[in-house]
Write a protein that holds these residues in place. Structure first.
Motif, PDB file in Angstrom:
ATOM      1  N   LEU A  80       0.821  -1.205   0.000  1.00  0.00           N
ATOM      2  CA  LEU A  80       0.000   0.000   0.000  1.00  0.00           C
ATOM      3  C   LEU A  80       0.857   1.258   0.000  1.00  0.00           C
ATOM      4  O   LEU A  80       0.598   2.216  -0.744  1.00  0.00           O
ATOM      5  N   ARG A  81       1.886   1.272   0.854  1.00  0.00           N
ATOM      6  CA  ARG A  81       2.764   2.430   0.951  1.00  0.00           C
ATOM      7  C   ARG A  81       3.441   2.688  -0.397  1.00  0.00           C
ATOM      8  O   ARG A  81       3.487   3.834  -0.875  1.00  0.00           O
ATOM      9  N   ALA A  82       3.947   1.626  -1.010  1.00  0.00           N
ATOM     10  CA  ALA A  82       4.647   1.775  -2.285  1.00  0.00           C
ATOM     11  C   ALA A  82       3.692   2.165  -3.410  1.00  0.00           C
ATOM     12  O   ALA A  82       4.024   2.999  -4.265  1.00  0.00           O
ATOM     13  N   ALA A  83       2.485   1.567  -3.427  1.00  0.00           N
ATOM     14  CA  ALA A  83       1.519   1.896  -4.472  1.00  0.00           C
ATOM     15  C   ALA A  83       1.104   3.361  -4.389  1.00  0.00           C
ATOM     16  O   ALA A  83       0.969   4.054  -5.413  1.00  0.00           O
ATOM     17  N   ALA A  84       0.900   3.857  -3.175  1.00  0.00           N
ATOM     18  CA  ALA A  84       0.529   5.262  -2.997  1.00  0.00           C
ATOM     19  C   ALA A  84       1.640   6.188  -3.471  1.00  0.00           C
ATOM     20  O   ALA A  84       1.372   7.262  -4.035  1.00  0.00           O
ATOM     21  N   ALA A  85       2.889   5.758  -3.275  1.00  0.00           N
ATOM     22  CA  ALA A  85       4.021   6.573  -3.736  1.00  0.00           C
ATOM     23  C   ALA A  85       4.150   6.528  -5.259  1.00  0.00           C
ATOM     24  O   ALA A  85       4.502   7.528  -5.888  1.00  0.00           O
ATOM     25  N   LEU A  86       3.843   5.377  -5.850  1.00  0.00           N
ATOM     26  CA  LEU A  86       3.943   5.247  -7.310  1.00  0.00           C
ATOM     27  C   LEU A  86       2.862   6.050  -8.027  1.00  0.00           C
ATOM     28  O   LEU A  86       3.070   6.505  -9.165  1.00  0.00           O
ATOM     29  N   ARG A  87       1.709   6.206  -7.410  1.00  0.00           N
ATOM     30  CA  ARG A  87       0.600   6.943  -8.026  1.00  0.00           C
ATOM     31  C   ARG A  87       0.096   8.012  -7.041  1.00  0.00           C
ATOM     32  O   ARG A  87      -0.986   7.905  -6.468  1.00  0.00           O
ATOM     33  N   PRO A  88       0.866   9.080  -6.848  1.00  0.00           N
ATOM     34  CA  PRO A  88       0.498  10.097  -5.860  1.00  0.00           C
ATOM     35  C   PRO A  88      -0.773  10.865  -6.212  1.00  0.00           C
ATOM     36  O   PRO A  88      -1.371  11.500  -5.331  1.00  0.00           O
ATOM     37  N   LYS A  89      -1.215  10.807  -7.464  1.00  0.00           N
ATOM     38  CA  LYS A  89      -2.436  11.511  -7.862  1.00  0.00           C
ATOM     39  C   LYS A  89      -3.680  10.630  -7.738  1.00  0.00           C
ATOM     40  O   LYS A  89      -4.785  11.094  -7.994  1.00  0.00           O
ATOM     41  N   TRP A  90      -3.490   9.374  -7.382  1.00  0.00           N
ATOM     42  CA  TRP A  90      -4.612   8.481  -7.130  1.00  0.00           C
ATOM     43  C   TRP A  90      -5.006   8.565  -5.656  1.00  0.00           C
ATOM     44  O   TRP A  90      -4.218   9.006  -4.811  1.00  0.00           O
ATOM     45  N   SER A  91      -6.197   8.090  -5.341  1.00  0.00           N
ATOM     46  CA  SER A  91      -6.641   7.978  -3.956  1.00  0.00           C
ATOM     47  C   SER A  91      -6.806   6.505  -3.600  1.00  0.00           C
ATOM     48  O   SER A  91      -7.486   5.760  -4.320  1.00  0.00           O
ATOM     49  N   PHE A  92      -6.171   6.112  -2.511  1.00  0.00           N
ATOM     50  CA  PHE A  92      -6.295   4.747  -1.996  1.00  0.00           C
ATOM     51  C   PHE A  92      -7.120   4.825  -0.709  1.00  0.00           C
ATOM     52  O   PHE A  92      -6.709   5.460   0.262  1.00  0.00           O
ATOM     53  N   VAL A  93      -8.283   4.193  -0.720  1.00  0.00           N
ATOM     54  CA  VAL A  93      -9.256   4.317   0.366  1.00  0.00           C
ATOM     55  C   VAL A  93      -9.478   2.954   1.017  1.00  0.00           C
ATOM     56  O   VAL A  93      -9.770   1.965   0.327  1.00  0.00           O
ATOM     57  N   LEU A  94      -9.359   2.915   2.340  1.00  0.00           N
ATOM     58  CA  LEU A  94      -9.628   1.682   3.081  1.00  0.00           C
ATOM     59  C   LEU A  94     -10.732   1.937   4.091  1.00  0.00           C
ATOM     60  O   LEU A  94     -10.602   2.782   4.979  1.00  0.00           O
ATOM     61  N   VAL A  95     -11.836   1.216   3.922  1.00  0.00           N
ATOM     62  CA  VAL A  95     -13.001   1.310   4.788  1.00  0.00           C
ATOM     63  C   VAL A  95     -13.031   0.073   5.678  1.00  0.00           C
ATOM     64  O   VAL A  95     -13.130  -1.047   5.169  1.00  0.00           O
ATOM     65  N   GLY A  96     -12.923   0.264   6.981  1.00  0.00           N
ATOM     66  CA  GLY A  96     -12.981  -0.887   7.876  1.00  0.00           C
ATOM     67  C   GLY A  96     -12.295  -0.611   9.193  1.00  0.00           C
ATOM     68  O   GLY A  96     -11.389   0.230   9.279  1.00  0.00           O
ATOM     69  N   PRO A  97     -12.703  -1.327  10.252  1.00  0.00           N
ATOM     70  CA  PRO A  97     -12.102  -1.132  11.575  1.00  0.00           C
ATOM     71  C   PRO A  97     -10.673  -1.657  11.613  1.00  0.00           C
ATOM     72  O   PRO A  97     -10.333  -2.639  10.944  1.00  0.00           O
ATOM     73  N   VAL A  98      -9.842  -1.002  12.399  1.00  0.00           N
ATOM     74  CA  VAL A  98      -8.446  -1.412  12.588  1.00  0.00           C
ATOM     75  C   VAL A  98      -8.378  -2.316  13.812  1.00  0.00           C
ATOM     76  O   VAL A  98      -8.784  -1.919  14.911  1.00  0.00           O
ATOM     77  N   VAL A  99      -7.866  -3.527  13.633  1.00  0.00           N
ATOM     78  CA  VAL A  99      -7.849  -4.533  14.692  1.00  0.00           C
ATOM     79  C   VAL A  99      -6.455  -5.154  14.793  1.00  0.00           C
ATOM     80  O   VAL A  99      -5.853  -5.512  13.775  1.00  0.00           O
ATOM     81  N   LYS A 100      -5.960  -5.265  16.021  1.00  0.00           N
ATOM     82  CA  LYS A 100      -4.671  -5.912  16.301  1.00  0.00           C
ATOM     83  C   LYS A 100      -3.497  -5.230  15.611  1.00  0.00           C
ATOM     84  O   LYS A 100      -2.429  -5.821  15.453  1.00  0.00           O
TER      85      LYS A 100
END
Length: 402
Positions: A243-263
């Motif tokens: 995820l970190r690398a994909a966001a850096a490769l496409r800085p003009k895109w939006s990466f959205v994660l919907v969901g609770p953070v667990v553990k």
């Protein structure tokens, strides 16, 4: 001991006093909470509840102060489903006293609900092997079902005794279901009556994402397109490096994660201007979020926690009519290799998404929609019920769980 019946006390006024052998009660022991994320247990049991009263025991909640007495709360969350919440002081965790209280409260809950005899010999249904240690042989039932949806021993923080408890459960179970094919291969070596039932999908629900009239959530309208989206639990199964690398490769895109953070410590999640961690959203709202996605992602890490998973979201994504990109989780490759685009690193992941968005493969998308249309939860439950009846009623003709 304190028992809070909540709306469960209404059972005495509404249930018939006659014995109905076709509607045997089901006691469920779960490591997941009913109100957490709507997934396999809720999908199956809400349908079984149409003919069987369901008593859903969650694992204990250790929120009480040490001077407080243990509390059992029974709540009717939907027709024919009663959720049992056990509140304990922290010092009870991992002790024999904890197991004694759970057994005492289970019997008390059964007594509270059993006004018509449907829980005289209930079906015992397990998601949590940890609860088998104190309940098997102590609660009389018509049969034992183990619905193994994950290899829990490989999850972060798994109790050391989980494997031994699961061995005990499998040894006592009349029938074992698995949520994934890889799990089926493994558990079939331990039991002679194991059946693979992957996920179903509520197609009409998620197909709302195909409808231009479905509203897009306000928090997504302001984001730059394309939007590459995820919904589901955010835990050790997510590939954060990808995820970190994909966001850096496409800085003009939006990466959205919907969901609770667990553990996972939320402060350790990768951060970037185009990475958006929205937290949990209601199941009813997920099609609206998918409506905003240009592509759906299953960015799973390939580790112990994902070795045996069969993601519920795969069919749900396919029902949206959006392109789906996934890392090569074995069950995903086996089941959905013709419908899902596969990528094993960040560069191939964003390239697959780019191609899918710019030149959508309509044939692949239509094939995914067809797969989703043919995979209803109703069909899964019907087949499972038939197998349960064959496995349990054959040994005990007096029990009818159909």
């Amino acid at each position: 001991m304190d028992i809070g019946l909540g709306s469960a006390s209404q059972h005495k006024a509404t249930n018939s006093t006659s014995q109905d052998l076709g509607s045997t009660g089901i006691i469920v022991f779960s490591h997941l909470r009913w109100g957490f994320v709507w997934q396999r247990p809720q999908q199956l049991l809400s349908r079984l509840a149409k003919t069987h009263p369901v008593l859903f025991f969650e694992e204990p909640d250790y929120r009480l102060s040490e001077e407080d007495e243990p509390v059992l709360v029974l709540e009717d969350t939907m027709p024919n489903v009663t959720v049992a919440q056990v509140l304990l002081p922290p010092s009870f965790r991992g002790t024999a006293k904890r197991d004694e209280i759970m057994l005492e409260f289970t019997r008390a809950a059964v007594d509270a609900l059993n006004v018509d005899g449907k829980f005289d010999r209930p079906l015992l249904w397990y998601y949590s092997p940890m609860e088998a240690a104190w309940s098997l042989g102590k609660i009389e039932g018509s049969g034992v079902v183990y619905d193994c949806m994950d290899e829990l021993s490989q999850f972060r923080g798994a109790p050391t005794e989980l494997v031994a408890n699961e061995d005990k459960l499998i040894g006592e179970a009349d029938i074992v279901f698995t949520g994934g094919y890889e799990l089926w291969k493994k558990k079939s070596k331990q039991h002679g009556n194991v059946h693979f039932f992957g996920c179903g999908v509520e197609y009409d629900h998620f197909a709302q994402a195909q409808d231009p009239q479905t509203p897009i959530p306000a928090e997504l309208k302001k984001l730059r397109r394309p939007i590459i989206g995820w919904f589901g639990v955010v835990d050790e199964r997510v590939d954060y490096d990808l995820l970190r690398a994909a966001a850096a490769l496409r800085p003009k895109w939006s990466f959205v994660l919907v969901g609770p953070v667990v553990k996972v410590d939320p402060s350790e999640l990768p951060q970037a201007p185009n990475l958006h961690w929205l937290g949990g959203r209601p199941y009813a709202d997920l099609p609206s979020y998918c409506r905003a996605f240009d592509a759906c992602m299953m960015c799973f890490a390939l580790n112990e926690a994902t070795e045996f998973i069969n993601p519920t979201k795969a069919l749900e994504y396919l029902a949206t009519g959006k392109p789906v990109i996934s890392t090569p989780v074995r069950d995903v490759v086996r089941q959905y290799g013709d419908e899902v685009l596969l990528a094993d690193d960040a560069e191939s992941f964003v390239k697959a998404a780019e191609t899918a968005i710019r030149k959508p493969d309509k044939a692949r998308i239509e094939q995914g929609i067809t797969r989703a249309q043919e995979a209803s939860w109703d069909g899964v439950v019907s087949k499972m019920e038939a197998l349960i009846e064959r496995s349990i009623c054959a040994k005990n003709p007096a029990a009818n769980v159909s």
